[in-house]
Design a protein around this motif. Sequence first.
Motif, PDB file in Angstrom:
ATOM      1  N   HIS A 411       7.323 -26.564  26.885  1.00  0.00           N
ATOM      2  CA  HIS A 411       7.490 -25.160  26.528  1.00  0.00           C
ATOM      3  C   HIS A 411       8.738 -24.550  27.144  1.00  0.00           C
ATOM      4  CE1 HIS A 411       5.581 -21.700  24.638  1.00  0.00           C
ATOM      5  NE2 HIS A 411       6.003 -20.962  25.642  1.00  0.00           N
ATOM      6  N   ALA A 412       9.034 -24.896  28.385  1.00  0.00           N
ATOM      7  CA  ALA A 412      10.214 -24.351  29.071  1.00  0.00           C
ATOM      8  C   ALA A 412      10.609 -25.278  30.203  1.00  0.00           C
ATOM      9  CB  ALA A 412       9.925 -22.954  29.613  1.00  0.00           C
ATOM     10  N   ASP A 413      11.895 -25.477  30.374  1.00  0.00           N
ATOM     11  CA  ASP A 413      12.374 -26.261  31.503  1.00  0.00           C
ATOM     12  C   ASP A 413      12.026 -25.527  32.801  1.00  0.00           C
ATOM     13  OD1 ASP A 413      13.430 -27.919  29.591  1.00  0.00           O
ATOM     14  OD2 ASP A 413      15.497 -27.184  29.815  1.00  0.00           O
ATOM     15  N   PHE A 435      -4.686 -16.515  34.114  1.00  0.00           N
ATOM     16  CA  PHE A 435      -3.518 -17.355  33.879  1.00  0.00           C
ATOM     17  C   PHE A 435      -2.279 -16.521  34.169  1.00  0.00           C
ATOM     18  CE2 PHE A 435      -6.667 -18.766  30.659  1.00  0.00           C
ATOM     19  CZ  PHE A 435      -6.853 -20.074  31.076  1.00  0.00           C
ATOM     20  N   CYS A 436      -1.292 -17.124  34.783  1.00  0.00           N
ATOM     21  CA  CYS A 436      -0.011 -16.459  34.969  1.00  0.00           C
ATOM     22  C   CYS A 436       1.085 -17.462  34.661  1.00  0.00           C
ATOM     23  CB  CYS A 436       0.149 -15.926  36.395  1.00  0.00           C
ATOM     24  SG  CYS A 436       1.679 -14.977  36.638  1.00  0.00           S
ATOM     25  N   GLY A 437       1.943 -17.119  33.718  1.00  0.00           N
ATOM     26  CA  GLY A 437       3.024 -18.005  33.325  1.00  0.00           C
ATOM     27  C   GLY A 437       3.640 -17.521  32.031  1.00  0.00           C
ATOM     28  N   GLN A 438       4.684 -18.180  31.616  1.00  0.00           N
ATOM     29  CA  GLN A 438       5.335 -17.809  30.364  1.00  0.00           C
ATOM     30  C   GLN A 438       4.388 -18.053  29.195  1.00  0.00           C
ATOM     31  OE1 GLN A 438       9.269 -19.580  29.735  1.00  0.00           O
ATOM     32  NE2 GLN A 438       8.904 -19.568  27.521  1.00  0.00           N
ATOM     33  N   ASP A 439       4.222 -17.023  28.359  1.00  0.00           N
ATOM     34  CA  ASP A 439       3.462 -17.134  27.102  1.00  0.00           C
ATOM     35  C   ASP A 439       2.014 -17.581  27.289  1.00  0.00           C
ATOM     36  OD1 ASP A 439       5.731 -16.375  25.638  1.00  0.00           O
ATOM     37  OD2 ASP A 439       6.458 -18.441  25.566  1.00  0.00           O
ATOM     38  N   VAL A 440       1.337 -17.079  28.318  1.00  0.00           N
ATOM     39  CA  VAL A 440      -0.068 -17.450  28.517  1.00  0.00           C
ATOM     40  C   VAL A 440      -1.035 -16.473  27.849  1.00  0.00           C
ATOM     41  CG1 VAL A 440       0.361 -18.649  30.698  1.00  0.00           C
ATOM     42  CG2 VAL A 440      -0.221 -16.200  30.726  1.00  0.00           C
ATOM     43  N   ALA A 441      -0.509 -15.413  27.218  1.00  0.00           N
ATOM     44  CA  ALA A 441      -1.393 -14.398  26.644  1.00  0.00           C
ATOM     45  C   ALA A 441      -2.405 -14.992  25.672  1.00  0.00           C
ATOM     46  CB  ALA A 441      -0.565 -13.318  25.944  1.00  0.00           C
ATOM     47  N   GLU A 442      -1.964 -15.955  24.890  1.00  0.00           N
ATOM     48  CA  GLU A 442      -2.862 -16.504  23.869  1.00  0.00           C
ATOM     49  C   GLU A 442      -3.933 -17.428  24.449  1.00  0.00           C
ATOM     50  OE1 GLU A 442      -2.808 -15.246  20.995  1.00  0.00           O
ATOM     51  OE2 GLU A 442      -0.925 -14.159  21.224  1.00  0.00           O
TER      52      GLU A 442
END
Length: 483
Positions: A411-413, A435-442
Amino acid sequence: MLLSFLESSEHMGQSYDVVVIGAGAVGENAAARAVRGGMTVAMVEGDLIGGECSYWACMPSKALIRTSQAVHATRALSGTTATLDPAAVLDRRTSFTSDWSDDSQQEWAETAGITVVRGHARLTGERTVVVSGEDDRPGELIARHAVIVATGSVPVEPPVDGLAETRHWGSREATSSREVPASLIVIGAGVVGCELAQAWARLGSTVTLLAHGHRVLDKFEPAASELVRAGLEADGITVRLDAKSKRVHRDHSDDGAAVHVLLADGTELIAAELLVATGRRPATSDLGVDTVGLTPGDTLEVDDTGLVHGVVGQWLYACGDVTGRAPLTHQGKYDARAVGDVVAARATGAPVQDQPWGAHVSTADHGAVPQVVFTDPEVASVGCTVAQVEAAGTVHDVVEIDIAVAGSALHADGYTGKAIMIVDSSTRTLLGVTFCGQDVAELVHAATVAIVGQVPVDRLWHAVPSYPTISEVWLRLLEAYGL
């Protein structure tokens, strides 16, 4: 049908089955469900139909945030570049508010069979609402069965010397500004403060965020708080913790004057704009609740069917922020659907399903409320935090792991994130997940379903996550728990 009490007094004493006060997203849902149940409904609004979420909160703020998140997500992949045009972002934001016009919402309400009444509504007694417009000529609405209060909430500002006399932004001004300020001070490091600080920083403003306490997002898990703080600082935002604002003033009265914020430690900060984002309170101060025995300004306490406590006769209901139960748009709409349905059921003598998780109650806020903080990294949570479970004295287990799976690596480097799962030791069901991180909303809806369904972790083990996705973190959480 649109009624304006500014035009004539012919609507004095007009009766409807239900009168809904407040036409935001919550009021709209309550009104629509009551109509679906066979009720005639008048919905009163003194501002824009669609309310705070549509014009000054959820929609415009996320429109400000989304483009920069996409740009930063692209930059997180090797060999890619991306830029954004701040003016185009502001234009896109404005498109989501229909340039602050509610014509389409007015049309929807009429199509749905709801009578919209423009003006300020106040209760004047049992089942009676008086509406005043710009010329203060009152018109009276009588509810044959129920009045539903869905007036939402209003900002709360801290008692800082000079703040009330100093022009500054609240959340409305911050989400509707047509220009990017050169610099911005944000007082308050909760959800609104963090989201808008990052949004404006990524659009080109130099931002300082003032947290009153020891960390940002202090109602969330500490691990998430730390990751969000790091994300804010990576965007060049100066985050000051334990920052107590003492005095605020502007250089002079001109619109372009700089604002000064003096902190308790003697530090003086200067910026082009100041955003105060220090919470909200129920909008009941000018609602006339004193005429039915309640205290203006207080939360309207309700049971799970939305009935307001302390009012005789089963006619006054409330839903959304005004109840203080779960001040989130999605939860308010959920409450509203239950309230609209139960009002219609009681009015028509239909069976009322008021048992836990019944059709006519709103019980998800008893431990199953999902929320997303649209910072970068995002925070997506549902249910309780560890601190809340400990305070309740529930015997529990906690699993906290890094989000480090094939899906996140793709998903991301350099993907960085955390996942926290709290399990009731006796029932082996989930009490909370963050959850905490890039694009975890879903990811959060799967956790919501697990909590609402009281799914044991042994059964969750058989819900196989797809490979290679970030949702594979569920497998790692359950393995860490010992399955």
